[in-house]
Design a protein around this motif. Structure first.
Motif, short mmCIF file in Angstrom:
data_model
loop_
_atom_site.label_atom_id
_atom_site.label_comp_id
_atom_site.label_asym_id
_atom_site.label_seq_id
_atom_site.Cartn_x
_atom_site.Cartn_y
_atom_site.Cartn_z
N HIS A 32 -31.57 21.58 -3.72
CA HIS A 32 -30.79 20.44 -4.19
C HIS A 32 -31.72 19.30 -4.61
CE1 HIS A 32 -26.55 21.38 -2.56
NE2 HIS A 32 -27.22 22.49 -2.78
N ALA A 33 -31.34 18.60 -5.63
CA ALA A 33 -32.19 17.55 -6.19
C ALA A 33 -32.50 16.43 -5.20
CB ALA A 33 -31.52 16.97 -7.43
N LYS A 34 -31.56 16.07 -4.35
CA LYS A 34 -31.80 14.96 -3.41
C LYS A 34 -32.79 15.34 -2.33
CE LYS A 34 -27.43 12.74 -4.26
NZ LYS A 34 -26.14 12.39 -3.75
N ASN A 35 -32.70 16.55 -1.82
CA ASN A 35 -33.64 17.08 -0.82
C ASN A 35 -33.90 16.09 0.31
OD1 ASN A 35 -35.23 19.01 0.31
ND2 ASN A 35 -36.76 19.05 -1.29
N THR A 36 -32.83 15.57 0.90
CA THR A 36 -32.96 14.55 1.93
C THR A 36 -33.62 15.07 3.20
OG1 THR A 36 -30.67 14.98 2.58
CG2 THR A 36 -31.06 13.11 1.12
N ALA A 37 -33.49 16.35 3.51
CA ALA A 37 -34.15 16.90 4.69
C ALA A 37 -35.66 16.77 4.55
CB ALA A 37 -33.75 18.35 4.91
N ARG A 38 -36.19 17.07 3.38
CA ARG A 38 -37.64 16.94 3.16
C ARG A 38 -38.06 15.47 3.23
NH1 ARG A 38 -41.50 20.13 2.18
NH2 ARG A 38 -43.42 19.44 1.21
N LEU A 39 -37.26 14.57 2.68
CA LEU A 39 -37.58 13.15 2.75
C LEU A 39 -37.61 12.66 4.19
CD1 LEU A 39 -35.58 11.75 -0.29
CD2 LEU A 39 -38.05 12.08 -0.10
N LEU A 40 -36.68 13.10 5.01
CA LEU A 40 -36.68 12.74 6.42
C LEU A 40 -37.96 13.24 7.08
CD1 LEU A 40 -35.39 11.63 8.99
CD2 LEU A 40 -34.22 13.83 9.24
N HIS A 41 -38.33 14.48 6.81
CA HIS A 41 -39.55 15.06 7.36
C HIS A 41 -40.78 14.24 6.94
CE1 HIS A 41 -42.80 17.83 8.15
NE2 HIS A 41 -43.00 18.02 6.86
N LEU A 42 -40.83 13.79 5.71
CA LEU A 42 -41.97 12.99 5.24
C LEU A 42 -42.02 11.62 5.92
CD1 LEU A 42 -41.87 13.75 1.40
CD2 LEU A 42 -43.50 14.63 3.08
N CYS A 43 -40.88 11.11 6.38
CA CYS A 43 -40.82 9.78 6.99
C CYS A 43 -41.13 9.78 8.47
CB CYS A 43 -39.44 9.17 6.78
SG CYS A 43 -39.12 8.71 5.07
N VAL A 44 -40.93 10.89 9.16
CA VAL A 44 -41.12 10.93 10.61
C VAL A 44 -42.42 11.65 10.94
CG1 VAL A 44 -40.15 11.61 12.83
CG2 VAL A 44 -38.63 10.86 10.99
N ALA A 45 -43.39 10.90 11.45
CA ALA A 45 -44.70 11.46 11.78
C ALA A 45 -44.56 12.57 12.83
CB ALA A 45 -45.62 10.37 12.30
N GLY A 46 -45.24 13.67 12.61
CA GLY A 46 -45.23 14.77 13.56
C GLY A 46 -44.00 15.65 13.49
N SER A 47 -43.11 15.41 12.55
CA SER A 47 -41.91 16.25 12.44
C SER A 47 -42.25 17.57 11.75
CB SER A 47 -40.81 15.52 11.66
OG SER A 47 -41.21 15.33 10.31
N ARG A 48 -41.37 18.53 11.93
CA ARG A 48 -41.49 19.82 11.26
C ARG A 48 -40.22 20.07 10.48
NH1 ARG A 48 -42.65 24.30 15.47
NH2 ARG A 48 -40.65 23.52 16.10
N LEU A 49 -40.38 20.75 9.35
CA LEU A 49 -39.23 21.11 8.50
C LEU A 49 -39.08 22.60 8.49
CD1 LEU A 49 -37.02 20.36 6.44
CD2 LEU A 49 -38.76 20.44 4.67
N GLY A 50 -37.92 23.07 8.89
CA GLY A 50 -37.63 24.51 8.88
C GLY A 50 -36.50 24.80 7.92
N VAL A 51 -36.72 25.79 7.05
CA VAL A 51 -35.69 26.19 6.08
C VAL A 51 -35.19 27.55 6.48
CG1 VAL A 51 -35.19 26.68 3.66
CG2 VAL A 51 -36.80 24.87 4.25
#
Length: 69
Positions: free
Chosen positions: A50-69
């Motif tokens: 999806h164009a908004k990709n808010t999950a990735r943006l959240l991951h980029l904003c929170v230090a030490g977070s992980r993104l799982g798809v």
């Protein structure tokens, strides 16, 4: 579409961090925040393209977070 296939199919140059088109890159707006807990952001595979990709943006904003798809 398989996860991230939409990004690979795009004819536009994409930012390697936020995966948005370079002209719409939001990385300069990202403000990293620390967290006392480990955050795992789970994203449904169908949402990865999806164009908004808010999950990735959240991951980029929170230090030490992980993104799982």
């Amino acid at each position: 579409w398989p996860p991230l296939l939409w990004f690979r199919m795009s004819s536009r140059t994409l930012c390697s961090q936020c995966l948005r088109p370079e002209r719409a890159c939001l990385c300069s707006c990202v403000q990293r925040v620390g967290s006392q807990v480990q955050l795992l952001v789970l994203q449904h595979p169908m949402e990865a393209g999806h164009a908004k990709n808010t999950a990735r943006l959240l991951h980029l904003c929170v230090a030490g977070s992980r993104l799982g798809v």
